[in-house]
Structure formats: C-alpha cells, structure tokens
Design a protein around this motif. Structure first.
Motif, short mmCIF file in Angstrom:
data_model
loop_
_atom_site.label_atom_id
_atom_site.label_comp_id
_atom_site.label_asym_id
_atom_site.label_seq_id
_atom_site.Cartn_x
_atom_site.Cartn_y
_atom_site.Cartn_z
N TYR A 42 0.84 -1.19 0.00
CA TYR A 42 0.00 0.00 0.00
C TYR A 42 0.87 1.24 0.00
N ASP A 43 0.29 2.33 -0.44
CA ASP A 43 0.95 3.62 -0.45
C ASP A 43 -0.10 4.66 -0.10
N TRP A 44 0.25 5.64 0.70
CA TRP A 44 -0.72 6.64 1.09
C TRP A 44 -0.07 8.02 1.06
N ARG A 50 -5.19 10.25 -0.08
CA ARG A 50 -5.47 9.04 -0.86
C ARG A 50 -4.65 7.87 -0.33
N THR A 52 -3.64 3.79 -1.83
CA THR A 52 -3.76 2.80 -2.90
C THR A 52 -3.17 1.49 -2.42
N TRP A 53 -3.74 0.40 -2.91
CA TRP A 53 -3.22 -0.92 -2.63
C TRP A 53 -2.80 -1.54 -3.96
N SER A 54 -1.70 -2.28 -3.92
CA SER A 54 -1.21 -2.92 -5.14
C SER A 54 -0.74 -4.34 -4.82
N VAL A 59 -1.65 -1.41 -9.14
CA VAL A 59 -2.67 -0.87 -8.24
C VAL A 59 -4.01 -1.53 -8.55
N LEU A 61 -6.74 -1.07 -5.99
CA LEU A 61 -7.76 -0.44 -5.15
C LEU A 61 -7.29 0.93 -4.71
N THR A 62 -8.20 1.89 -4.73
CA THR A 62 -7.90 3.23 -4.23
C THR A 62 -8.98 3.66 -3.26
N ALA A 158 -9.53 -0.42 -9.10
CA ALA A 158 -8.88 0.18 -10.27
C ALA A 158 -9.27 -0.62 -11.50
N GLY A 161 -8.79 -4.22 -11.79
CA GLY A 161 -8.62 -4.69 -10.41
C GLY A 161 -9.32 -6.00 -10.19
#
Length: 162
Positions: A42-44, A50, A52-54, A59, A61-62, A158, A161
């Motif tokens: 994940y990144d935030w 925001r 996001t999951w990857s 990616v 999911l946002t 996404a 996704g």
C-alpha cells in the motif's frame, strides 16, 4: 467544551459498543471483499488524502483517507486532527463532525483537542470517529515518533482490479 466534569458515561459506553461492532464488521468486510491480506502493498499520501493498494506492482484499489488523529510516542498523547494545524485541509475530510458529535452528546473526549493516550481510550475514540464518519475501515501508520490514525472511505477497484 472546557468542563471536563460533564460526561454521559453510560451513553458513551453504548455509543462505543455500537461503534466497536460496526468497525469490526466493516473492517472484516473491507479486508475480505478487496483481498487486503497476504502479498498486498500500500501507499498513502496525506497531501492528497489518498491510499492505494497494489499487488505485484499493479494498483488494484484506491480510497480516500481522513486523518482522525495522532499519538505522540514520546509524550504518550493523542491529538485530534482538527486540532493539528500542520495537516493539509484535504486530509481532514469531515473530522469536524466528530468534534460536533461529542459536543452535542456530552462526550467530551471528542471535542477535547487532545488527551493522554491510554490504549483503550484511543481505540474507543477511533471507533466512534469511524462510525460518525461512516468509514469503510480504519488504518494506523506507525513510525518511530508518531502513530497516524486514519479512516478509509470511497474504495474503488482500479481498472483491471480484482
């Protein structure tokens, strides 16, 4: 609300119990529905609120974040995001609703800018905030100095996704 003696304790307990059940079921549903376990990264960003999951660099999911508060590890204190002037406006979402809910219902822990970060009280405040904000989930990001606490909203798969 400066008078810390006014507190509807039985009302608070009922709100916390309902919020705890809601948070547990919503969190479990979010993890199961979107596959947020295992090899997920994940990144935030607070700047654009925001997350996001990857998986394998893609990616899937946002979502939107609302910073609800933070715990200072050194000082062992909680600070509501609405009282933290260093946060960008985008990261605050509708956090003022939580403060107003506390004022309107006699729950002073919600409109106090901060408090000593007893583990149970922080958990209760987080869950009530998630309930008031109708969040899909809760997220905590620990660092050496601070724990940032977020609610998660508006999850969208996404393109391509899972």
């Amino acid at each position: 609300m400066d008078d810390r003696s006014k507190h509807d304790h039985s009302g608070w307990e009922a709100v916390v119990l309902a919020a705890r059940e809601r948070a547990r079921s919503r969190q479990a549903l979010m993890v199961e529905r979107f596959g947020l376990s295992g090899d997920v990264a994940y990144d935030w960003s607070i700047d654009d609120a925001r997350i996001t999951w990857s998986r394998e660099g893609k990616v899937f999911l946002t979502g939107r974040l609302t910073v609800i508060g933070s715990v200072s590890v050194a000082q062992q204190t909680w600070l509501w995001s609405w009282a933290n002037e260093s946060l960008p406006q985008a990261a605050l979402g509708d956090i003022e609703r939580v403060r107003r809910f506390g004022e309107e219902n006699g729950f002073p822990v919600l409109p106090w800018p901060g408090f000593t970060s007893h583990l149970e009280l922080v958990a209760e405040a987080r869950m009530v905030a998630a309930s008031v904000l109708d969040a899909e989930g809760l997220w905590v990001e620990p660092t050496d100095d601070v724990q940032l606490h977020f609610t998660i909203h508006d999850l969208v798969l996404a393109a391509g996704g899972e």
